[in-house]
Motif scaffolding. Structure first.
Motif, PDB file in Angstrom:
ATOM      1  N   VAL A   1       0.579 -11.889  10.864  1.00 12.39           N
ATOM      2  CA  VAL A   1       1.685 -11.398  10.549  1.00 12.39           C
ATOM      3  C   VAL A   1       1.557 -11.143  12.499  1.00 12.39           C
ATOM      4  CG1 VAL A   1       1.690  -9.854   9.027  1.00 12.39           C
ATOM      5  CG2 VAL A   1       1.153  -9.468  10.902  1.00 12.39           C
ATOM      6  N   SER A   2       3.680 -11.225  13.448  1.00 11.90           N
ATOM      7  CA  SER A   2       3.355 -11.533  14.282  1.00 11.90           C
ATOM      8  C   SER A   2       3.346  -9.578  15.111  1.00 11.90           C
ATOM      9  CB  SER A   2       4.063 -11.709  14.388  1.00 11.90           C
ATOM     10  OG  SER A   2       5.818 -10.932  14.483  1.00 11.90           O
ATOM     11  N   SER A   3       3.572  -9.708  16.038  1.00  5.61           N
ATOM     12  CA  SER A   3       4.030  -8.033  16.724  1.00  5.61           C
ATOM     13  C   SER A   3       5.116  -8.206  16.198  1.00  5.61           C
ATOM     14  CB  SER A   3       3.406  -8.231  18.183  1.00  5.61           C
ATOM     15  OG  SER A   3       4.376  -9.541  18.844  1.00  5.61           O
ATOM     16  N   MET A   4       6.320  -8.333  15.991  1.00  4.28           N
ATOM     17  CA  MET A   4       7.044  -8.122  15.409  1.00  4.28           C
ATOM     18  C   MET A   4       7.617  -7.109  14.872  1.00  4.28           C
ATOM     19  SD  MET A   4       9.779  -8.939  18.012  1.00  4.28           S
ATOM     20  CE  MET A   4      11.191  -8.509  17.037  1.00  4.28           C
ATOM     21  N   PHE A   5       6.597  -7.839  13.345  1.00  3.44           N
ATOM     22  CA  PHE A   5       5.945  -7.570  12.104  1.00  3.44           C
ATOM     23  C   PHE A   5       5.423  -5.970  12.624  1.00  3.44           C
ATOM     24  CE2 PHE A   5       3.947  -7.012   8.007  1.00  3.44           C
ATOM     25  CZ  PHE A   5       4.743  -6.495   6.915  1.00  3.44           C
ATOM     26  N   ALA A   6       4.847  -5.502  13.670  1.00  2.00           N
ATOM     27  CA  ALA A   6       4.833  -4.646  13.390  1.00  2.00           C
ATOM     28  C   ALA A   6       5.532  -3.458  13.260  1.00  2.00           C
ATOM     29  CB  ALA A   6       3.703  -4.407  14.882  1.00  2.00           C
ATOM     30  N   MET A   7       6.627  -3.449  13.900  1.00  2.00           N
ATOM     31  CA  MET A   7       7.367  -2.782  13.995  1.00  2.00           C
ATOM     32  C   MET A   7       8.116  -2.523  12.345  1.00  2.00           C
ATOM     33  SD  MET A   7       7.859  -1.295  16.516  1.00  2.00           S
ATOM     34  CE  MET A   7       9.011   0.128  16.122  1.00  2.00           C
ATOM     35  N   GLN A   8       7.842  -3.792  11.572  1.00  2.41           N
ATOM     36  CA  GLN A   8       8.196  -3.307  10.065  1.00  2.41           C
ATOM     37  C   GLN A   8       7.453  -1.914   9.302  1.00  2.41           C
ATOM     38  OE1 GLN A   8       9.152  -6.514   7.441  1.00  2.41           O
ATOM     39  NE2 GLN A   8      10.499  -7.515   9.711  1.00  2.41           N
ATOM     40  N   LEU A   9       5.720  -2.329   9.883  1.00  2.00           N
ATOM     41  CA  LEU A   9       4.437  -1.457   9.356  1.00  2.00           C
ATOM     42  C   LEU A   9       4.767  -0.179  10.068  1.00  2.00           C
ATOM     43  CD1 LEU A   9       2.130  -4.161  10.379  1.00  2.00           C
ATOM     44  CD2 LEU A   9       2.422  -3.289   8.081  1.00  2.00           C
ATOM     45  N   VAL A  10       4.737   0.166  10.925  1.00  3.70           N
ATOM     46  CA  VAL A  10       5.570   1.289  11.478  1.00  3.70           C
ATOM     47  C   VAL A  10       6.621   2.059  10.537  1.00  3.70           C
ATOM     48  CG1 VAL A  10       6.301   2.918  13.650  1.00  3.70           C
ATOM     49  CG2 VAL A  10       5.004   1.029  14.489  1.00  3.70           C
ATOM     50  N   VAL A  11       7.693   1.206  10.777  1.00  4.42           N
ATOM     51  CA  VAL A  11       8.849   1.834   9.717  1.00  4.42           C
ATOM     52  C   VAL A  11       8.024   2.403   8.290  1.00  4.42           C
ATOM     53  CG1 VAL A  11      10.778   1.669   8.684  1.00  4.42           C
ATOM     54  CG2 VAL A  11      10.253   1.660  11.348  1.00  4.42           C
ATOM     55  N   HIS A  12       7.711   1.317   8.121  1.00  5.68           N
ATOM     56  CA  HIS A  12       6.719   1.590   6.508  1.00  5.68           C
ATOM     57  C   HIS A  12       5.946   2.747   6.814  1.00  5.68           C
ATOM     58  CE1 HIS A  12       5.457   0.926   2.405  1.00  5.68           C
ATOM     59  NE2 HIS A  12       3.480   1.046   2.727  1.00  5.68           N
ATOM     60  N   LEU A  13       4.826   2.590   7.242  1.00  7.03           N
ATOM     61  CA  LEU A  13       3.975   4.360   7.536  1.00  7.03           C
ATOM     62  C   LEU A  13       4.771   4.735   7.282  1.00  7.03           C
ATOM     63  CD1 LEU A  13       1.793   2.227   9.552  1.00  7.03           C
ATOM     64  CD2 LEU A  13       1.514   2.442   6.786  1.00  7.03           C
ATOM     65  N   GLU A  14       5.608   4.979   8.724  1.00  5.82           N
ATOM     66  CA  GLU A  14       6.648   6.552   8.582  1.00  5.82           C
ATOM     67  C   GLU A  14       7.382   7.128   7.182  1.00  5.82           C
ATOM     68  OE1 GLU A  14       7.466   7.019  13.047  1.00  5.82           O
ATOM     69  OE2 GLU A  14       8.885   5.524  12.210  1.00  5.82           O
ATOM     70  N   ASP A  15       7.975   6.087   6.667  1.00  5.18           N
ATOM     71  CA  ASP A  15       8.243   6.372   5.717  1.00  5.18           C
ATOM     72  C   ASP A  15       7.828   6.746   4.309  1.00  5.18           C
ATOM     73  OD1 ASP A  15      11.065   6.046   6.686  1.00  5.18           O
ATOM     74  OD2 ASP A  15      11.477   3.846   6.336  1.00  5.18           O
ATOM     75  N   ALA A  16       6.856   5.821   3.723  1.00  6.11           N
ATOM     76  CA  ALA A  16       5.641   6.100   2.752  1.00  6.11           C
ATOM     77  C   ALA A  16       4.953   7.213   2.988  1.00  6.11           C
ATOM     78  CB  ALA A  16       5.288   4.653   2.758  1.00  6.11           C
ATOM     79  N   TYR A  17       4.500   8.028   3.941  1.00  4.73           N
ATOM     80  CA  TYR A  17       3.833   8.623   4.222  1.00  4.73           C
ATOM     81  C   TYR A  17       4.027  10.264   4.775  1.00  4.73           C
ATOM     82  CZ  TYR A  17       0.910   4.812   2.234  1.00  4.73           C
ATOM     83  OH  TYR A  17       0.331   3.943   1.602  1.00  4.73           O
ATOM     84  N   ASP A  18       5.768  10.214   4.874  1.00  6.65           N
ATOM     85  CA  ASP A  18       6.207  10.686   5.484  1.00  6.65           C
ATOM     86  C   ASP A  18       5.711  11.639   6.933  1.00  6.65           C
ATOM     87  OD1 ASP A  18       7.978  12.830   6.030  1.00  6.65           O
ATOM     88  OD2 ASP A  18       6.738  14.126   4.920  1.00  6.65           O
ATOM     89  N   ILE A  19       5.470  10.364   8.401  1.00  5.06           N
ATOM     90  CA  ILE A  19       4.496  10.877   9.000  1.00  5.06           C
ATOM     91  C   ILE A  19       5.203  10.192  10.950  1.00  5.06           C
ATOM     92  CG2 ILE A  19       2.260  10.753   8.213  1.00  5.06           C
ATOM     93  CD1 ILE A  19       1.604   8.021   9.471  1.00  5.06           C
TER      94      ILE A  19
END
Length: 96
Positions: free
Chosen positions: A43-61
């Motif tokens: 994965v790229s550092s750009m994909f890291a932002m997708q990871l942030v959004v996914h974790l925030e949405d999926a786990y309500d954090i």
């Protein structure tokens, strides 16, 4: 969209499986829980932002400030640890 069913306990193992599932679906490559996703080029550092959004949405954090460092997203294990820590902080704050 929430990946985690609210009636099952949130454990490191459960989180790792769910995050691995998300990654496999998105990047079409299987990874190991302790694999450095960035150093291995998966994965790229750009994909890291997708990871942030996914974790925030999926786990309500909310992942903010010092928690937005790349090391928290380097491995599936580190992402699961981050979610557990933030969920613990949220629950502790909610009970204050």
């Amino acid at each position: 969209m929430t990946d985690h069913a609210d009636n099952t306990p949130l454990t490191a193992e459960t989180l790792q499986k769910e995050i691995l599932g998300f990654l496999t679906e998105r990047i079409k490559t299987e990874v190991q829980p302790d694999q450095d996703l960035f150093a291995s080029g998966v994965v790229s550092s750009m994909f890291a932002m997708q990871l942030v959004v996914h974790l925030e949405d999926a786990y309500d954090i909310a992942i903010v400030g010092g928690d937005l460092k790349l090391d928290n997203f380097r491995t599936v294990v580190s992402m699961a640890d981050l979610v557990l820590r933030l969920k613990g902080d949220t629950e502790a704050a909610g009970n204050a």
